[in-house]
Design a protein around this motif. Structure first.
Motif, PDB file in Angstrom:
ATOM      1  N   MET A  53       0.638  -1.440   0.018  1.00 28.73           N
ATOM      2  CA  MET A  53      -0.040   0.084  -0.082  1.00 28.73           C
ATOM      3  C   MET A  53       0.728   0.982   0.238  1.00 28.73           C
ATOM      4  N   LYS A  54       0.444   2.195  -0.921  1.00 25.68           N
ATOM      5  CA  LYS A  54       1.340   3.816  -0.809  1.00 25.68           C
ATOM      6  C   LYS A  54       0.656   4.587   0.475  1.00 25.68           C
ATOM      7  N   ILE A  55       1.576   5.413   0.480  1.00 22.93           N
ATOM      8  CA  ILE A  55       1.095   6.820   1.714  1.00 22.93           C
ATOM      9  C   ILE A  55      -0.167   6.920   1.175  1.00 22.93           C
ATOM     10  N   SER A  56       0.300   7.301   0.125  1.00 16.73           N
ATOM     11  CA  SER A  56      -1.351   8.196  -0.681  1.00 16.73           C
ATOM     12  C   SER A  56      -2.635   7.140  -0.587  1.00 16.73           C
ATOM     13  N   ASP A  57      -2.966   5.643  -0.680  1.00 16.67           N
ATOM     14  CA  ASP A  57      -3.706   5.083  -0.313  1.00 16.67           C
ATOM     15  C   ASP A  57      -4.365   5.705   0.985  1.00 16.67           C
ATOM     16  N   PHE A  58      -3.092   5.945   1.389  1.00 23.00           N
ATOM     17  CA  PHE A  58      -3.623   6.033   3.352  1.00 23.00           C
ATOM     18  C   PHE A  58      -4.251   7.285   3.540  1.00 23.00           C
ATOM     19  N   GLN A  59      -3.987   8.443   2.181  1.00 24.63           N
ATOM     20  CA  GLN A  59      -4.614   9.350   2.510  1.00 24.63           C
ATOM     21  C   GLN A  59      -5.626  10.186   2.202  1.00 24.63           C
ATOM     22  N   THR A  60      -6.114   9.374   1.543  1.00 23.68           N
ATOM     23  CA  THR A  60      -7.369   9.486   0.788  1.00 23.68           C
ATOM     24  C   THR A  60      -8.882   8.233   1.784  1.00 23.68           C
ATOM     25  N   LYS A  61      -8.477   7.831   2.613  1.00 21.40           N
ATOM     26  CA  LYS A  61      -8.867   6.992   3.386  1.00 21.40           C
ATOM     27  C   LYS A  61      -9.671   7.987   5.114  1.00 21.40           C
ATOM     28  N   ASP A  62     -11.013   7.631   5.479  1.00 20.34           N
ATOM     29  CA  ASP A  62     -11.319   8.810   6.577  1.00 20.34           C
ATOM     30  C   ASP A  62     -10.644   7.309   7.445  1.00 20.34           C
ATOM     31  N   VAL A  63     -10.619   8.742   9.002  1.00 21.21           N
ATOM     32  CA  VAL A  63     -10.500   7.539   9.871  1.00 21.21           C
ATOM     33  C   VAL A  63     -11.348   7.749  10.822  1.00 21.21           C
ATOM     34  N   ILE A  64     -11.973   6.442  11.282  1.00 16.99           N
ATOM     35  CA  ILE A  64     -13.293   6.357  12.034  1.00 16.99           C
ATOM     36  C   ILE A  64     -12.923   5.422  13.769  1.00 16.99           C
ATOM     37  N   ASN A  65     -13.261   6.413  14.246  1.00 20.42           N
ATOM     38  CA  ASN A  65     -13.119   6.073  15.946  1.00 20.42           C
ATOM     39  C   ASN A  65     -14.479   4.670  16.565  1.00 20.42           C
ATOM     40  N   ILE A  66     -13.753   3.794  16.209  1.00 21.85           N
ATOM     41  CA  ILE A  66     -14.926   2.572  16.609  1.00 21.85           C
ATOM     42  C   ILE A  66     -15.631   2.699  17.817  1.00 21.85           C
ATOM     43  N   VAL A  67     -15.006   3.198  19.347  1.00 28.54           N
ATOM     44  CA  VAL A  67     -15.471   3.579  20.299  1.00 28.54           C
ATOM     45  C   VAL A  67     -16.488   4.223  20.660  1.00 28.54           C
ATOM     46  N   ASP A  68     -17.108   5.895  19.505  1.00 21.79           N
ATOM     47  CA  ASP A  68     -17.786   6.078  19.489  1.00 21.79           C
ATOM     48  C   ASP A  68     -18.318   6.750  18.080  1.00 21.79           C
ATOM     49  N   GLY A  69     -18.207   6.191  16.944  1.00 16.96           N
ATOM     50  CA  GLY A  69     -18.232   6.632  15.599  1.00 16.96           C
ATOM     51  C   GLY A  69     -17.939   7.601  15.102  1.00 16.96           C
ATOM     52  N   ARG A  70     -17.187   8.584  15.672  1.00 19.73           N
ATOM     53  CA  ARG A  70     -16.976   9.557  15.548  1.00 19.73           C
ATOM     54  C   ARG A  70     -16.023   9.501  14.224  1.00 19.73           C
ATOM     55  N   LYS A  71     -16.247  10.705  13.176  1.00 21.58           N
ATOM     56  CA  LYS A  71     -15.394  10.206  11.970  1.00 21.58           C
ATOM     57  C   LYS A  71     -14.217  11.457  12.468  1.00 21.58           C
ATOM     58  N   LEU A  72     -12.731  10.882  12.910  1.00 20.54           N
ATOM     59  CA  LEU A  72     -11.441  11.846  13.407  1.00 20.54           C
ATOM     60  C   LEU A  72     -11.143  12.796  12.098  1.00 20.54           C
ATOM     61  N   GLY A  73     -11.112  12.308  10.451  1.00 15.70           N
ATOM     62  CA  GLY A  73     -10.764  12.662   9.509  1.00 15.70           C
ATOM     63  C   GLY A  73      -9.825  12.144   8.723  1.00 15.70           C
ATOM     64  N   GLN A  74      -9.364  12.712   7.642  1.00 13.49           N
ATOM     65  CA  GLN A  74      -8.450  11.649   7.180  1.00 13.49           C
ATOM     66  C   GLN A  74      -6.580  12.234   7.974  1.00 13.49           C
ATOM     67  N   VAL A  75      -6.159  10.933   6.377  1.00 16.06           N
ATOM     68  CA  VAL A  75      -4.742  10.535   7.189  1.00 16.06           C
ATOM     69  C   VAL A  75      -3.980  11.780   6.546  1.00 16.06           C
ATOM     70  N   SER A  76      -2.886  12.574   7.003  1.00 14.28           N
ATOM     71  CA  SER A  76      -2.454  13.343   6.828  1.00 14.28           C
ATOM     72  C   SER A  76      -0.781  12.865   6.540  1.00 14.28           C
ATOM     73  N   ASP A  77      -0.371  12.577   7.708  1.00 11.13           N
ATOM     74  CA  ASP A  77       0.883  11.976   7.798  1.00 11.13           C
ATOM     75  C   ASP A  77       1.291  10.471   7.825  1.00 11.13           C
ATOM     76  N   LEU A  78       2.254   9.925   8.142  1.00  9.20           N
ATOM     77  CA  LEU A  78       2.810   8.910   8.470  1.00  9.20           C
ATOM     78  C   LEU A  78       3.910   8.713   9.685  1.00  9.20           C
ATOM     79  N   GLU A  79       4.226   8.526  10.684  1.00 10.45           N
ATOM     80  CA  GLU A  79       5.568   8.330  11.193  1.00 10.45           C
ATOM     81  C   GLU A  79       5.722   7.067  11.563  1.00 10.45           C
TER      82      GLU A  79
END
Length: 92
Positions: free
Chosen positions: A1-27
């Motif tokens: 998987m490429k880093i650019s593939d990560f940046q198009t995905k929404d990040v969802i917290n399964i604890v409360d169902g909230r959308k946190l945003g999209q991945v902007s970077d990786l450490e």
């Protein structure tokens, strides 16, 4: 998987169902050749019109539950614990 593939995905917290945003970077851990965490910018909005600045949410790799085609599911009990800029400010 490429880093650019990560940046198009929404990040969802399964604890409360909230959308946190999209991945902007990786450490990365260059010594061990692996991803340490994902970075999601956190922007607050006033009535959805004005984008205000926010701190980044840094999510450790161990908190990622599943990476799907459109979303990254994460388990975070308290998002305040994972804010990068606040941690740096407290360390000073």
């Amino acid at each position: 998987m490429k880093i650019s593939d990560f940046q198009t995905k929404d990040v969802i917290n399964i604890v409360d169902g909230r959308k946190l945003g999209q991945v902007s970077d990786l450490e990365l851990d260059l010594r061990q050749g692996r991803i340490d965490s994902i970075v999601v910018p956190n922007y607050t909005k006033f009535f959805g019109l004005f984008g205000g600045g926010g701190t980044d949410v840094i999510i450790p790799w161990r908190n990622i539950v599943k990476i799907g085609t459109d979303v990254v599911l994460v388990r975070i009990d308290d998002t305040k614990a994972y804010r990068g800029d606040e941690d740096e400010a407290q360390a000073r």
